[in-house]
Design a protein around this motif. Sequence first.
Motif, mmCIF file in Angstrom:
data_model
loop_
_atom_site.group_PDB
_atom_site.id
_atom_site.type_symbol
_atom_site.label_atom_id
_atom_site.label_comp_id
_atom_site.label_asym_id
_atom_site.label_seq_id
_atom_site.Cartn_x
_atom_site.Cartn_y
_atom_site.Cartn_z
ATOM 1 N N ARG A 182 0.817 -1.218 0.000
ATOM 2 C CA ARG A 182 0.000 0.000 0.000
ATOM 3 C C ARG A 182 0.841 1.255 0.000
ATOM 4 N NH1 ARG A 182 -2.611 -3.021 -1.794
ATOM 5 N NH2 ARG A 182 -4.582 -3.954 -1.135
ATOM 6 N N THR A 183 2.123 1.143 0.368
ATOM 7 C CA THR A 183 3.023 2.302 0.391
ATOM 8 C C THR A 183 4.367 1.901 -0.184
ATOM 9 O OG1 THR A 183 1.963 3.097 2.413
ATOM 10 C CG2 THR A 183 4.072 4.094 1.805
ATOM 11 N N ALA A 196 4.344 7.721 -10.274
ATOM 12 C CA ALA A 196 3.393 7.456 -9.193
ATOM 13 C C ALA A 196 2.094 6.873 -9.736
ATOM 14 C CB ALA A 196 3.125 8.739 -8.415
ATOM 15 N N SER A 200 0.590 3.158 -9.021
ATOM 16 C CA SER A 200 -0.762 3.089 -8.460
ATOM 17 C C SER A 200 -1.675 2.196 -9.295
ATOM 18 C CB SER A 200 -1.360 4.489 -8.356
ATOM 19 O OG SER A 200 -2.670 4.449 -7.842
ATOM 20 N N SER A 204 -1.941 -0.321 -6.666
ATOM 21 C CA SER A 204 -2.775 0.471 -5.747
ATOM 22 C C SER A 204 -1.953 1.053 -4.598
ATOM 23 C CB SER A 204 -3.923 -0.375 -5.174
ATOM 24 O OG SER A 204 -4.749 -0.852 -6.207
ATOM 25 N N LYS A 206 0.652 3.813 -2.784
ATOM 26 C CA LYS A 206 0.968 5.239 -2.795
ATOM 27 C C LYS A 206 2.477 5.413 -2.779
ATOM 28 C CE LYS A 206 0.437 9.494 -0.098
ATOM 29 N NZ LYS A 206 -0.115 10.088 1.147
#
Length: 267
Positions: A182-183, A196, A200, A204, A206
């Motif tokens: 997620r990161t 980015a 994503s 998905s 960040k």
Amino acid sequence: MRIFHLNINAPNRTAFVNEGKHNQSDISRQQFDLIRQDLEASRKRTHPKHIDPYDIFCAMLYVLKNGCTWRDLPADYPKWSTIYYYWMSWSKVPTPDKPALLTQVFKKIVADRRLRQGRSARTSFVILDAQSIKNTATAENKGYDGGKKISGIKRHLAVDITDRDGAIALVTLNLEQFKLVRTMMVDSGYTGQNFANEISSLTSAKVIVVKRNELHQFSVIPQRWLIERSFSWLENYHRLWRNCERELNTSLMMVSLAFIRLLLKRY
């Protein structure tokens, strides 16, 4: 000290016995037992079967640690051709959807270490970076890093975890491993909204860009140091100082072998 003796179950053959640690690159038998079952699962397809896989694995670590060729293995290891045969078996990617045996072992150790620390076996946060490595004359694949003026290859690491295209390729080829991420933390070399957006759309996740201070002086940046120290660990292995492998997959397997040893030494 290693000694040779006659194997009564295999007439006219020599069995290899390891009594204690002989070389600095070796791991202990107790540490090897953590992966023995996984490696022995392939023995039905590899020969000869009378040689202890522990000695085979330690011989591979010797090549990795000391940077020698397979033919230059010390005589107290099994025959170099036997070691190389097992290396090809363990590092070969059998099918596009099934990783090499060494990759499977590496993933299993990582998951076990995370569970022992009370964490999930799968990560949701990665730090991504690349390292430019010069080629030797034997390497067949090479590119050029315009920023560092280096001709060779780039190693991309994603650690629980400049070349945006390479990072996209890394994620694309390993989507299953990035499924829960997620990161993603990166340095300024990966700055850009297009990067980015691409990350994503694939995962998905960040993207967080961490920049150094304005004076460009070295300082330990929290979390980013995890990826920097991972590259420094690889420099402890002479075989990885430069890229001397003909195939890129061999380079990848050498890096995996280095991290397998690193993790096993922590048990």
